[in-house]
Design a protein around this motif. Structure first.
Motif, PDB file in Angstrom:
ATOM      1  N   ARG A  18      -2.963   2.591  -2.522  1.00 28.46           N
ATOM      2  CA  ARG A  18      -3.158   4.164  -1.869  1.00 28.46           C
ATOM      3  C   ARG A  18      -2.705   5.177  -2.402  1.00 28.46           C
ATOM      4  NH1 ARG A  18      -1.065   3.400   3.930  1.00 28.46           N
ATOM      5  NH2 ARG A  18      -0.835   5.739   3.790  1.00 28.46           N
ATOM      6  N   GLY A  19      -1.659   4.508  -3.458  1.00 32.84           N
ATOM      7  CA  GLY A  19      -1.582   6.110  -4.085  1.00 32.84           C
ATOM      8  C   GLY A  19       0.046   6.680  -3.320  1.00 32.84           C
ATOM      9  N   ARG A  20      -0.163   7.122  -2.548  1.00 29.13           N
ATOM     10  CA  ARG A  20       1.331   7.181  -1.739  1.00 29.13           C
ATOM     11  C   ARG A  20       1.582   6.947   0.055  1.00 29.13           C
ATOM     12  NH1 ARG A  20       1.610  12.344   0.053  1.00 29.13           N
ATOM     13  NH2 ARG A  20       0.048  13.956  -0.686  1.00 29.13           N
ATOM     14  N   LEU A  21       2.346   6.489   0.612  1.00 30.61           N
ATOM     15  CA  LEU A  21       2.956   6.813   1.594  1.00 30.61           C
ATOM     16  C   LEU A  21       3.589   7.905   2.978  1.00 30.61           C
ATOM     17  CD1 LEU A  21       4.371   3.038   1.371  1.00 30.61           C
ATOM     18  CD2 LEU A  21       2.392   3.699   1.010  1.00 30.61           C
ATOM     19  N   THR A  22       3.477   7.286   3.737  1.00 31.52           N
ATOM     20  CA  THR A  22       3.850   9.199   4.311  1.00 31.52           C
ATOM     21  C   THR A  22       5.318   8.588   4.611  1.00 31.52           C
ATOM     22  OG1 THR A  22       3.549   7.788   6.910  1.00 31.52           O
ATOM     23  CG2 THR A  22       1.463   8.747   6.193  1.00 31.52           C
ATOM     24  N   VAL A  23       5.787  10.195   5.422  1.00 31.52           N
ATOM     25  CA  VAL A  23       7.195   9.731   5.444  1.00 31.52           C
ATOM     26  C   VAL A  23       7.510   8.202   5.957  1.00 31.52           C
ATOM     27  CG1 VAL A  23       9.553  10.094   6.370  1.00 31.52           C
ATOM     28  CG2 VAL A  23       7.977  11.568   4.882  1.00 31.52           C
ATOM     29  N   GLY A  24       6.852   8.423   7.243  1.00 35.30           N
ATOM     30  CA  GLY A  24       6.412   6.632   8.023  1.00 35.30           C
ATOM     31  C   GLY A  24       6.714   6.134   7.968  1.00 35.30           C
ATOM     32  N   GLU A  25       5.755   5.534   6.782  1.00 30.39           N
ATOM     33  CA  GLU A  25       5.556   4.551   6.683  1.00 30.39           C
ATOM     34  C   GLU A  25       6.633   3.456   5.047  1.00 30.39           C
ATOM     35  OE1 GLU A  25       0.256   4.184   6.818  1.00 30.39           O
ATOM     36  OE2 GLU A  25       1.656   5.683   4.403  1.00 30.39           O
ATOM     37  N   ALA A  26       7.136   4.633   4.328  1.00 31.20           N
ATOM     38  CA  ALA A  26       7.844   5.053   2.837  1.00 31.20           C
ATOM     39  C   ALA A  26       9.157   3.996   4.013  1.00 31.20           C
ATOM     40  CB  ALA A  26       8.544   5.827   2.966  1.00 31.20           C
ATOM     41  N   PHE A  27       9.821   4.849   5.277  1.00 33.64           N
ATOM     42  CA  PHE A  27      10.430   4.619   5.307  1.00 33.64           C
ATOM     43  C   PHE A  27      10.759   2.678   6.719  1.00 33.64           C
ATOM     44  CE2 PHE A  27      12.525   8.847   5.905  1.00 33.64           C
ATOM     45  CZ  PHE A  27      13.878   8.036   5.845  1.00 33.64           C
ATOM     46  N   ALA A  28       9.587   2.094   6.479  1.00 25.48           N
ATOM     47  CA  ALA A  28       8.883   1.444   7.358  1.00 25.48           C
ATOM     48  C   ALA A  28       9.221  -0.050   6.259  1.00 25.48           C
ATOM     49  CB  ALA A  28       7.913   1.407   7.766  1.00 25.48           C
ATOM     50  N   VAL A  29       9.138   0.930   5.187  1.00 26.40           N
ATOM     51  CA  VAL A  29       9.374  -0.214   3.676  1.00 26.40           C
ATOM     52  C   VAL A  29      10.663  -0.474   3.726  1.00 26.40           C
ATOM     53  CG1 VAL A  29       8.921  -1.196   1.241  1.00 26.40           C
ATOM     54  CG2 VAL A  29       6.953  -0.085   2.865  1.00 26.40           C
TER      55      VAL A  29
END
Length: 256
Positions: free
Chosen positions: A110-121
């Motif tokens: 992906r390269g990088r994640l959105t803020v929401g995706e990052a928090f989900a991890v």
């Protein structure tokens, strides 16, 4: 998954119980196999430590102690450990098998994640770390390679205790303490004094959050020493400086 199909260990039965079926991954310190528990008729993961470690009595002693401590952990966001042993010249750890990919694999795709995706991890990672810290166990090597994401999206932290077990084979800090972990995620106190605890895990989680949002760790350099210097002497930068739109609250969480 490791695409190499020939492995002399495949087919071995360890301690008369764990039959190695398939090589899943291989690194400098260990190789992971899918295996069949012949006693309980279930599929497990078996991490076989590298030969040079298996022949080190001090490592085997540390490995056994850390495995026993980690086996006491029971949390949905921690890869469970059920057994450890030594057989046929192999030192191994038996764990829950998590089918899926690592967080590193996800970042590479992906390269990088959105803020929401990052928090989900990050939230389940912190939940797993919190459970370990309450049990008196620090991970000491929090990084994307040690975060597993199952095929159904469950996030689990792996390899508790292994960083400490291999510490005797690693580098030392400038004060003579043992460096445990991967330099891109090491806290200043680990680098300066070779000491790590729950706070070091929290620092590493913050570094990992920065990487999830930007696609790379905050500190980079041509050598490990150059990266270590930045950890000790620089403040962690705000992700929004590189990725506009990251909320200030997230900046504060990462840089705190």
């Amino acid at each position: 998954m490791d695409t190499v199909v020939t492995d002399p260990a495949v087919g071995l039965v360890l301690e008369g119980r764990y039959r190695l079926e398939e090589r899943l991954a291989r690194g400098g310190m260990s190789t992971v196999y899918a295996a069949t528990d012949l006693r309980l008729h279930r599929t497990v993961a078996v991490k076989v430590m590298a030969e040079h470690l298996a022949h080190d009595p001090a490592f085997v002693d540390r490995f056994t102690r850390e495995a026993r401590a980690t086996a006491m952990l029971s949390h949905v966001n921690v890869v469970s450990v059920s057994d450890q042993g030594a057989d046929q010249g192999l030192v191994f750890l038996v764990m829950e098998l998590v089918r899926g990919r690592t967080l590193r694999d996800l970042l590479q795709a992906r390269g990088r994640l959105t803020v929401g995706e990052a928090f989900a991890v990050l939230e389940p990672v912190l939940a797993g770390l919190t459970a370990a810290h309450r049990a008196g166990i620090a991970h000491r090597d929090v990084k994307p390679e040690n975060v597993l994401i199952s095929t159904d999206g469950q996030v689990k932290v792996a390899d508790f205790g292994l960083a400490r077990a291999v510490a005797g084979t690693g580098q030392t800090s400038h004060t003579g303490g043992v460096l445990i972990g991967t330099v891109a995620y090491l806290s200043p106190e680990q680098l300066e004094r070779g000491r790590s605890d729950a706070r070091s895990d929290v620092y590493a989680a913050g570094i990992m959050m920065y990487e999830l949002l930007t696609g790379h760790p905050p500190y980079q350099g041509d050598t490990a020493l150059a990266v270590a210097y930045q950890h000790v002497h620089h403040d962690v930068p705000a992700p929004s400086a590189e990725v506009p739109g990251v909320p200030w609250q997230v900046d504060e969480l990462v840089t705190r």
